[in-house]
Scaffold this motif. Structure first.
Motif, PDB file in Angstrom:
ATOM      1  N   PHE A 249       7.502  -1.167 -18.320  1.00  0.00           N
ATOM      2  CA  PHE A 249       6.072  -2.374 -17.508  1.00  0.00           C
ATOM      3  C   PHE A 249       6.074  -3.718 -17.106  1.00  0.00           C
ATOM      4  N   ALA A 250       6.556  -4.288 -17.854  1.00  0.00           N
ATOM      5  CA  ALA A 250       7.126  -5.708 -17.892  1.00  0.00           C
ATOM      6  C   ALA A 250       8.106  -6.291 -16.914  1.00  0.00           C
ATOM      7  N   LEU A 251       9.191  -4.774 -17.209  1.00  0.00           N
ATOM      8  CA  LEU A 251      10.215  -5.726 -16.697  1.00  0.00           C
ATOM      9  C   LEU A 251      10.603  -5.316 -15.189  1.00  0.00           C
ATOM     10  N   ILE A 252       9.601  -4.023 -14.549  1.00  0.00           N
ATOM     11  CA  ILE A 252       9.275  -3.572 -13.072  1.00  0.00           C
ATOM     12  C   ILE A 252       8.794  -5.426 -12.430  1.00  0.00           C
ATOM     13  N   LYS A 253       7.637  -5.138 -13.578  1.00  0.00           N
ATOM     14  CA  LYS A 253       7.030  -7.283 -12.455  1.00  0.00           C
ATOM     15  C   LYS A 253       8.291  -8.170 -12.686  1.00  0.00           C
TER      16      LYS A 253
ATOM     17  N   ILE B 297       6.009  -3.368  -3.082  1.00  0.00           N
ATOM     18  CA  ILE B 297       5.601  -4.539  -3.570  1.00  0.00           C
ATOM     19  C   ILE B 297       4.077  -4.191  -4.307  1.00  0.00           C
ATOM     20  N   ASN B 298       3.552  -3.041  -3.464  1.00  0.00           N
ATOM     21  CA  ASN B 298       1.700  -2.923  -4.094  1.00  0.00           C
ATOM     22  C   ASN B 298       2.121  -1.903  -5.228  1.00  0.00           C
ATOM     23  N   LEU B 299       3.106  -1.263  -5.043  1.00  0.00           N
ATOM     24  CA  LEU B 299       3.253  -0.188  -6.043  1.00  0.00           C
ATOM     25  C   LEU B 299       4.097  -1.319  -7.485  1.00  0.00           C
ATOM     26  N   VAL B 300       4.190  -2.458  -7.253  1.00  0.00           N
ATOM     27  CA  VAL B 300       4.845  -3.137  -8.665  1.00  0.00           C
ATOM     28  C   VAL B 300       3.703  -4.182  -8.887  1.00  0.00           C
ATOM     29  N   VAL B 301       2.188  -4.292  -8.581  1.00  0.00           N
ATOM     30  CA  VAL B 301       1.238  -4.839  -8.442  1.00  0.00           C
ATOM     31  C   VAL B 301       0.692  -3.706  -9.221  1.00  0.00           C
ATOM     32  N   LEU B 302       0.197  -2.921  -8.857  1.00  0.00           N
ATOM     33  CA  LEU B 302      -0.783  -1.898  -9.554  1.00  0.00           C
ATOM     34  C   LEU B 302       0.653  -1.553 -10.166  1.00  0.00           C
ATOM     35  N   SER B 303       1.428  -1.421 -11.028  1.00  0.00           N
ATOM     36  CA  SER B 303       1.536  -1.757 -12.401  1.00  0.00           C
ATOM     37  C   SER B 303       1.701  -2.602 -13.250  1.00  0.00           C
ATOM     38  N   ALA B 304       1.312  -3.645 -12.329  1.00  0.00           N
ATOM     39  CA  ALA B 304       1.552  -5.318 -12.750  1.00  0.00           C
ATOM     40  C   ALA B 304       0.134  -5.174 -14.242  1.00  0.00           C
TER      41      ALA B 304
END
Length: 453
Positions: A153-157, A287-294
């Motif tokens: 999770f954190a690595l994606i951010k 990016i929206n997927l990334v911030v959702l996972s963040a």
């Protein structure tokens, strides 16, 4: 019950601790809250992040010195009880639990907003219920698997931020054309200078900037489930604040160079907004997927920490005994379920007042975290005084006690900012009520019987 089920598992590895601590502090504060901060402040927001990041590094060093003085302790609450007494441990433990409840509520709110990017007509509360159920289920898994999931999770951010900085650097070098004009570093100061909102705008930004760093002390909880804490904790504490400052400063610098600060929309994620503005619609979706996972990651860390803190409170006798119980996977399920039930109130709030919840919750969380950081700093001072003339480990707080006094001054300053701003004043005034209620409960539980004897 076997002993292995009585104690938390020490199965988190170095990379888990590094990424969990980064993940806990890089979430809605950067991906959603930075839009509002930039609107309030302009380019001088970079200075606010530098100042706040420096203070957080000192807080982490104070916490690290405490943790390494006795690695048998499973949370910093044990040190508060030892050096300040049971009453302060009671107030601190419940307040820290409440802090992470507020963070989880804020992140749930953010997830509802992010899903609205794809489904604008979907009620904000619906994806929040789904997210909460999934994250609670993940937290009931063995802590080693939780660490692995949170690592990714954190690595994606981290990858998303590094990619943003790299793409932004390319755009700056090539003066990439956008609808707002060519990308250039001069966008940082050519729209009203470094302080376009004046001193007031700069000072008011510290509420959201400080909120962006809350959670950095999560390493103080994961210490109880870490392999080889003497080696892992100093590395995590020394590296994490520096990395977070670089991530925040680098990403915000790039955002304001690509898209002038006065063109950003405060209610939207600047990450999504920037990529949408330059015409890369697929990147905006990614990016929206990334911030959702963040947001999911930060909420996941919040559920983890509230469960562990509730168990610590139960062990101290400050919460019901059933919260001590662990599952066969050595997870405090009862404590996690109770915390999740309270977090669910965010869903209810978003049903009735979706436009106001994020600011209210982040303001309450920031105010409570000021207390937590202050208590940590004061506990460290008490520890150092107790160690006069004694031999201690080498991982010491730099510039003690001046560093401690500097932290206190900063925390008082941020508290003043919260009271100054009309948007955060009500939430800041609510916090003393929380402490009065806790103090009254402590009196009924521990002092009333003694007073009548």
């Amino acid at each position: 019950m076997e002993q292995s089920q009585q104690e938390l598992s020490r199965s988190l590895k170095n990379r888990h601790v590094q990424l969990i601590s980064i993940g806990g502090a890089i979430g809605t504060g950067l991906f959603l809250g930075s839009g509002k901060s930039i609107q309030q402040t302009g380019p001088s927001i970079l200075l606010a992040y530098m100042i706040t990041g420096g203070i957080c590094f000192l807080i982490m060093r104070a916490l690290g010195e405490l943790l390494l003085s006795n690695t048998e302790n499973h949370s910093f609450l044990d040190f508060v009880a030892e050096y300040l007494g049971k009453k302060w441990a009671f107030l601190t433990g419940w307040t820290y639990w409440f802090c992470w409840i507020a963070i989880a509520m804020a992140d749930l709110t953010a997830m509802g907003l992010y899903v609205g990017y794809w489904f604008p007509n979907l009620p904000q509360w619906l994806p929040e219920i789904c997210a909460l159920v999934i994250l609670v289920a993940l937290n009931l898994i063995a802590v080693s698997l939780f660490g692995e999931l949170e690592f990714w999770f954190a690595l994606i951010k981290v990858v998303a931020i590094v990619a943003l900085i790299a793409i932004g650097a390319y755009m700056i070098i090539t003066h990439y054309p956008t609808s707002a004009g060519p990308v250039k570093i001069a966008n940082l100061w050519s729209h009203g200078g470094w302080f376009p909102k004046g001193a007031k705008g700069f000072l008011l930004s510290f509420q959201m900037v400080t909120f962006a760093f809350v959670g950095i002390e999560l390493v103080g909880l994961v210490a109880g489930e870490t392999k080889d804490p003497e080696k892992v904790l100093p590395e995590a504490i020394n590296n994490i604040p520096i990395r977070i400052i670089l991530f925040y400063l680098g990403s915000l610098f790039v955002i304001m160079a690509i898209y002038p600060w006065d063109s950003l929309v405060a209610s939207e994620s600047p990450f999504v907004e920037v990529f949408s503005e330059v015409g890369i619609t697929a990147a905006a979706t990614i990016i929206n997927l990334v911030v959702l996972s963040a947001a999911a990651s930060a909420c996941n860390s919040a559920i983890y920490s509230t469960g562990r803190m509730m168990r610590s409170l139960a062990q101290e006798g400050s919460a019901p005994k059933p919260f001590i119980k662990l599952t066969k996977h050595q997870v405090p399920a009862n404590a996690i379920f109770f915390s999740a039930l309270v977090i669910f109130s965010a869903v209810v709030l978003n049903f009735f007042m979706p436009s106001q919840v994020f600011t209210i919750i982040t303001s309450i969380a920031t105010t409570c975290f000021l207390f937590i950081w202050g208590i940590l700093t004061y506990t460290h001072m008490k520890y150092r005084r107790s160690m006069r003339g004694k031999q201690s480990h080498g991982f010491k707080m730099p510039f003690y006690p001046l560093s401690n006094l500097l932290i206190f001054a900063f925390l008082l300053f941020v508290a003043g900012v919260l009271l100054w701003s009309p948007e955060t004043r009500l939430a800041a005034l609510f916090t003393p009520v929380w402490f009065l209620v806790l103090r009254f409960i402590y009196f009924l539980k521990y002092e009333k019987g003694q007073a009548t004897r």
